[in-house]
Motif scaffolding. Structure first.
Motif, PDB file in Angstrom:
ATOM      1  N   ILE A  37      -0.554  -3.855 -19.444  1.00 58.13           N
ATOM      2  CA  ILE A  37       0.251  -3.766 -17.762  1.00 58.13           C
ATOM      3  C   ILE A  37       1.000  -2.325 -17.695  1.00 58.13           C
ATOM      4  CG2 ILE A  37       1.998  -4.591 -16.395  1.00 58.13           C
ATOM      5  CD1 ILE A  37       1.114  -7.505 -17.430  1.00 58.13           C
ATOM      6  N   VAL A  38       1.630  -2.130 -18.664  1.00 64.74           N
ATOM      7  CA  VAL A  38       2.444  -0.777 -18.680  1.00 64.74           C
ATOM      8  C   VAL A  38       1.530   0.300 -18.353  1.00 64.74           C
ATOM      9  CG1 VAL A  38       3.683   0.879 -19.900  1.00 64.74           C
ATOM     10  CG2 VAL A  38       4.388  -1.465 -19.924  1.00 64.74           C
ATOM     11  N   GLY A  39       0.220   0.335 -18.819  1.00 60.13           N
ATOM     12  CA  GLY A  39      -0.672   1.481 -18.921  1.00 60.13           C
ATOM     13  C   GLY A  39      -1.111   1.493 -17.469  1.00 60.13           C
ATOM     14  N   LEU A  40      -1.700   0.417 -16.865  1.00 61.30           N
ATOM     15  CA  LEU A  40      -2.129   0.171 -15.515  1.00 61.30           C
ATOM     16  C   LEU A  40      -0.925   0.629 -14.585  1.00 61.30           C
ATOM     17  CD1 LEU A  40      -3.728  -3.362 -15.798  1.00 61.30           C
ATOM     18  CD2 LEU A  40      -4.935  -1.095 -15.752  1.00 61.30           C
ATOM     19  N   LEU A  41       0.304   0.431 -14.730  1.00 60.78           N
ATOM     20  CA  LEU A  41       1.371   0.475 -13.732  1.00 60.78           C
ATOM     21  C   LEU A  41       1.570   2.098 -13.916  1.00 60.78           C
ATOM     22  CD1 LEU A  41       3.988  -2.007 -14.239  1.00 60.78           C
ATOM     23  CD2 LEU A  41       2.079  -1.993 -12.532  1.00 60.78           C
ATOM     24  N   LYS A  42       1.355   2.914 -14.882  1.00 58.74           N
ATOM     25  CA  LYS A  42       1.411   4.267 -15.129  1.00 58.74           C
ATOM     26  C   LYS A  42       0.525   4.818 -14.411  1.00 58.74           C
ATOM     27  CE  LYS A  42       3.958   4.706 -19.636  1.00 58.74           C
ATOM     28  NZ  LYS A  42       3.836   5.152 -20.939  1.00 58.74           N
ATOM     29  N   ALA A  43      -0.533   4.498 -14.102  1.00 61.89           N
ATOM     30  CA  ALA A  43      -1.652   5.030 -13.479  1.00 61.89           C
ATOM     31  C   ALA A  43      -1.275   5.043 -11.893  1.00 61.89           C
ATOM     32  CB  ALA A  43      -3.037   4.144 -13.436  1.00 61.89           C
ATOM     33  N   ASN A  44      -0.305   4.482 -11.477  1.00 59.63           N
ATOM     34  CA  ASN A  44       0.236   4.600 -10.149  1.00 59.63           C
ATOM     35  C   ASN A  44       0.924   5.909  -9.546  1.00 59.63           C
ATOM     36  OD1 ASN A  44      -1.107   1.999  -9.478  1.00 59.63           O
ATOM     37  ND2 ASN A  44       0.809   0.846  -9.776  1.00 59.63           N
ATOM     38  N   ARG A  45       1.431   6.406 -10.887  1.00 63.83           N
ATOM     39  CA  ARG A  45       2.207   7.733 -10.625  1.00 63.83           C
ATOM     40  C   ARG A  45       1.646   8.702  -9.842  1.00 63.83           C
ATOM     41  NH1 ARG A  45       4.888   8.103 -16.681  1.00 63.83           N
ATOM     42  NH2 ARG A  45       6.186   6.407 -16.353  1.00 63.83           N
ATOM     43  N   ASP A  46       0.250   8.876  -9.711  1.00 62.79           N
ATOM     44  CA  ASP A  46      -0.437   9.889  -8.980  1.00 62.79           C
ATOM     45  C   ASP A  46      -0.531   9.619  -7.639  1.00 62.79           C
ATOM     46  OD1 ASP A  46      -2.259   7.989  -8.993  1.00 62.79           O
ATOM     47  OD2 ASP A  46      -4.026   9.249  -9.412  1.00 62.79           O
ATOM     48  N   LEU A  47      -0.013   8.377  -7.138  1.00 64.62           N
ATOM     49  CA  LEU A  47       0.055   7.935  -5.606  1.00 64.62           C
ATOM     50  C   LEU A  47       1.421   8.436  -5.068  1.00 64.62           C
ATOM     51  CD1 LEU A  47      -1.406   4.091  -6.264  1.00 64.62           C
ATOM     52  CD2 LEU A  47      -2.390   6.363  -5.371  1.00 64.62           C
ATOM     53  N   ALA A  48       2.396   8.850  -5.829  1.00 64.01           N
ATOM     54  CA  ALA A  48       3.783   9.058  -5.280  1.00 64.01           C
ATOM     55  C   ALA A  48       3.374  10.394  -4.314  1.00 64.01           C
ATOM     56  CB  ALA A  48       4.683   9.489  -6.348  1.00 64.01           C
ATOM     57  N   ASN A  49       3.726  10.232  -3.065  1.00 63.51           N
ATOM     58  CA  ASN A  49       3.940  11.123  -2.157  1.00 63.51           C
ATOM     59  C   ASN A  49       2.235  11.485  -1.644  1.00 63.51           C
ATOM     60  OD1 ASN A  49       6.622  11.138  -1.659  1.00 63.51           O
ATOM     61  ND2 ASN A  49       6.925  12.470  -3.441  1.00 63.51           N
ATOM     62  N   ARG A  50       1.321  10.818  -2.256  1.00 64.17           N
ATOM     63  CA  ARG A  50      -0.006  11.305  -1.926  1.00 64.17           C
ATOM     64  C   ARG A  50      -0.136  11.384  -0.262  1.00 64.17           C
ATOM     65  NH1 ARG A  50      -5.146   7.448  -3.202  1.00 64.17           N
ATOM     66  NH2 ARG A  50      -5.071   8.382  -5.387  1.00 64.17           N
ATOM     67  N   HIS A  51       0.640  10.781   0.467  1.00 65.66           N
ATOM     68  CA  HIS A  51       0.331  10.986   1.943  1.00 65.66           C
ATOM     69  C   HIS A  51       1.713  11.235   2.636  1.00 65.66           C
ATOM     70  CE1 HIS A  51      -3.603   8.935   2.278  1.00 65.66           C
ATOM     71  NE2 HIS A  51      -3.418   8.219   1.160  1.00 65.66           N
ATOM     72  N   GLN A  52       2.334  12.322   1.918  1.00 64.22           N
ATOM     73  CA  GLN A  52       3.748  12.871   2.415  1.00 64.22           C
ATOM     74  C   GLN A  52       3.639  13.029   3.961  1.00 64.22           C
ATOM     75  OE1 GLN A  52       6.424  12.855   0.297  1.00 64.22           O
ATOM     76  NE2 GLN A  52       7.689  13.491   2.467  1.00 64.22           N
ATOM     77  N   GLY A  53       4.530  12.822   4.674  1.00 63.86           N
ATOM     78  CA  GLY A  53       4.912  12.793   6.037  1.00 63.86           C
ATOM     79  C   GLY A  53       3.525  12.643   6.971  1.00 63.86           C
ATOM     80  N   GLU A  54       2.657  11.696   6.643  1.00 66.51           N
ATOM     81  CA  GLU A  54       1.390  10.831   7.460  1.00 66.51           C
ATOM     82  C   GLU A  54       1.918   9.719   8.038  1.00 66.51           C
ATOM     83  OE1 GLU A  54      -1.984  11.012   5.444  1.00 66.51           O
ATOM     84  OE2 GLU A  54      -1.841  12.907   4.045  1.00 66.51           O
ATOM     85  N   ARG A  55       1.032   9.074   8.841  1.00 62.18           N
ATOM     86  CA  ARG A  55       1.425   7.632   9.516  1.00 62.18           C
ATOM     87  C   ARG A  55       0.131   6.945   8.831  1.00 62.18           C
ATOM     88  NH1 ARG A  55      -0.274   8.125  15.945  1.00 62.18           N
ATOM     89  NH2 ARG A  55      -2.341   8.064  15.495  1.00 62.18           N
ATOM     90  N   CYS A  56       0.341   5.657   8.833  1.00 66.51           N
ATOM     91  CA  CYS A  56      -0.512   4.554   8.437  1.00 66.51           C
ATOM     92  C   CYS A  56      -0.254   3.262   9.419  1.00 66.51           C
ATOM     93  CB  CYS A  56      -0.589   4.283   6.803  1.00 66.51           C
ATOM     94  SG  CYS A  56       0.917   3.445   6.258  1.00 66.51           S
ATOM     95  N   PHE A  57      -1.503   2.566   9.260  1.00 73.78           N
ATOM     96  CA  PHE A  57      -1.391   1.230   9.840  1.00 73.78           C
ATOM     97  C   PHE A  57      -1.788   0.171   8.802  1.00 73.78           C
ATOM     98  CE2 PHE A  57      -2.617   4.302  12.984  1.00 73.78           C
ATOM     99  CZ  PHE A  57      -1.921   3.924  14.268  1.00 73.78           C
ATOM    100  N   ILE A  58      -1.024  -0.707   9.097  1.00 73.54           N
ATOM    101  CA  ILE A  58      -1.155  -1.980   8.091  1.00 73.54           C
ATOM    102  C   ILE A  58      -1.758  -2.915   8.920  1.00 73.54           C
ATOM    103  CG2 ILE A  58      -0.080  -3.800   6.704  1.00 73.54           C
ATOM    104  CD1 ILE A  58       2.279  -1.506   5.994  1.00 73.54           C
ATOM    105  N   LEU A  59      -3.078  -3.464   8.470  1.00 78.36           N
ATOM    106  CA  LEU A  59      -3.670  -4.469   9.493  1.00 78.36           C
ATOM    107  C   LEU A  59      -3.643  -5.937   8.972  1.00 78.36           C
ATOM    108  CD1 LEU A  59      -5.369  -5.317  11.791  1.00 78.36           C
ATOM    109  CD2 LEU A  59      -7.530  -4.441  10.446  1.00 78.36           C
ATOM    110  N   GLY A  60      -2.727  -6.792   9.308  1.00 84.15           N
ATOM    111  CA  GLY A  60      -2.652  -8.105   9.050  1.00 84.15           C
ATOM    112  C   GLY A  60      -3.596  -8.947   9.617  1.00 84.15           C
ATOM    113  N   ASN A  61      -3.853 -10.120   9.306  1.00 80.56           N
ATOM    114  CA  ASN A  61      -5.004 -10.917   9.467  1.00 80.56           C
ATOM    115  C   ASN A  61      -4.866 -12.000  10.719  1.00 80.56           C
ATOM    116  OD1 ASN A  61      -6.551  -9.758   7.635  1.00 80.56           O
ATOM    117  ND2 ASN A  61      -5.925 -11.271   6.255  1.00 80.56           N
ATOM    118  N   GLY A  62      -3.571 -11.843  11.115  1.00 80.36           N
ATOM    119  CA  GLY A  62      -3.098 -12.973  12.364  1.00 80.36           C
ATOM    120  C   GLY A  62      -4.007 -13.001  13.529  1.00 80.36           C
ATOM    121  N   PRO A  63      -4.081 -14.026  14.217  1.00 78.77           N
ATOM    122  CA  PRO A  63      -5.153 -13.855  15.293  1.00 78.77           C
ATOM    123  C   PRO A  63      -4.644 -12.938  16.516  1.00 78.77           C
ATOM    124  CG  PRO A  63      -3.632 -15.729  15.313  1.00 78.77           C
ATOM    125  CD  PRO A  63      -3.407 -15.218  14.026  1.00 78.77           C
TER     126      PRO A  63
END
Length: 289
Positions: A37-63
């Motif tokens: 698990i520690v190894g799997l979590l460390k792999a997330n470090r390359d995600l830090a600020n990958r989308h610096q200053g951008e916008r995103c949409f989170i699409l939930g599943n509500g009707p």
């Protein structure tokens, strides 16, 4: 899940010599090791600020999402969640990321989960996948999601233990979530997005007395232990309101963290009950200036 596992262990102790030891080994074989698990979590470090200053949409599943022209999301960075790959036209706006929180086993068995993950893999296109580390061993042992980039979050603890000003670091253990949009918000903040827009995040089942989706479920249909067969909540109002308080508390905690780090979270869900973020009409995001 814990009570169900204890019952299984008790049955092993009745019918199998050294049954409890057998059960403990069975459970150990299906759990990812701490080192893994520690190894799997460390792999997330390359995600830090990958989308610096951008916008995103989170699409939930509500009707409420059925009221949106989701084709407008084409070319945007979109997170879908859980069964969201079942949205009509999913391939057209092609979410870049897909998130699934910790799975509650009960009506949903390990075999059901394998079938669900296979269905998910077929429907996700090229989306990068985030799962709970609880499912890491299952994915490894069953050879699931071949060729797909799968990342994991260790979901445990509480936002009460997290400083208001600190971004949640997904390369370490993070708070467990009461709803998948909270998980996605933590990921989006870590990635450096400066505008995060919620869609289809209704959370109004306590008003409608039903929990519905924007599409028809397949593998997971009838597998939610919190719902009756007619889609109504199986919880008492007391239990339901306690859960809603915890969920709203998580959204408020996330909002505090976002504000202190210069990030704006908007709710562009048409309707719904979530009132922790400022509202902005969905179509305004695409208005020509």
């Amino acid at each position: 899940m814990a009570s169900a596992l204890k019952k299984i262990g008790f049955l092993f102790s009745l019918f199998v010599p050294s049954g409890v030891d057998v059960f403990k080994q069975w459970r150990k074989d299906r759990a990812a090791s701490s080192a893994e698990i520690v190894g799997l979590l460390k792999a997330n470090r390359d995600l830090a600020n990958r989308h610096q200053g951008e916008r995103c949409f989170i699409l939930g599943n509500g009707p409420s999402a059925k009221k949106l022209d989701l084709s407008k999301l084409k070319g945007e960075t979109v997170f879908s969640v859980s069964n969201g790959y079942l949205f009509p036209g999913y391939g057209e706006f092609s979410p870049r990321y897909h998130c699934v929180p910790q799975i509650t086993y009960g009506l949903m068995t390990e075999e059901d989960t394998v079938r669900w993950f296979n269905e998910m893999h077929e429907g996700l296109g090229n989306a990068e996948l985030f799962l709970s580390s609880n499912e890491a061993a299952l994915v490894r042992n069953q050879h699931l999601f071949p060729g797909r980039n799968v990342r994991y979050l260790s979901l445990s603890g509480s936002f009460d233990e997290w400083p208001d000003e600190d971004l949640v670091d997904i390369s370490k253990a993070v708070p467990a979530v009461y709803s998948v949009p909270v998980m996605v918000l933590m990921i989006a903040l870590y990635m450096g997005f400066k505008e995060i827009i919620l869609l289809g995040v209704d959370h109004d089942q306590f008003l409608t007395s039903r929990y519905d989706y924007a599409f028809d479920l397949k593998i997971q249909k009838g597998k939610d232990i919190t719902l009756n067969k007619d889609g109504s909540s199986s919880f008492s109002r007391y239990e339901e309101f306690r859960g809603l308080f915890r969920l709203w508390h998580q959204y408020r905690s996330i909002d505090k963290i976002a504000r202190k780090n210069g990030v704006k979270i908007f709710n562009s869900t048409p309707g719904g009950a979530l009132d922790e973020f400022p509202r902005k009409d969905f179509n305004e995001w695409f208005a020509v200036k």
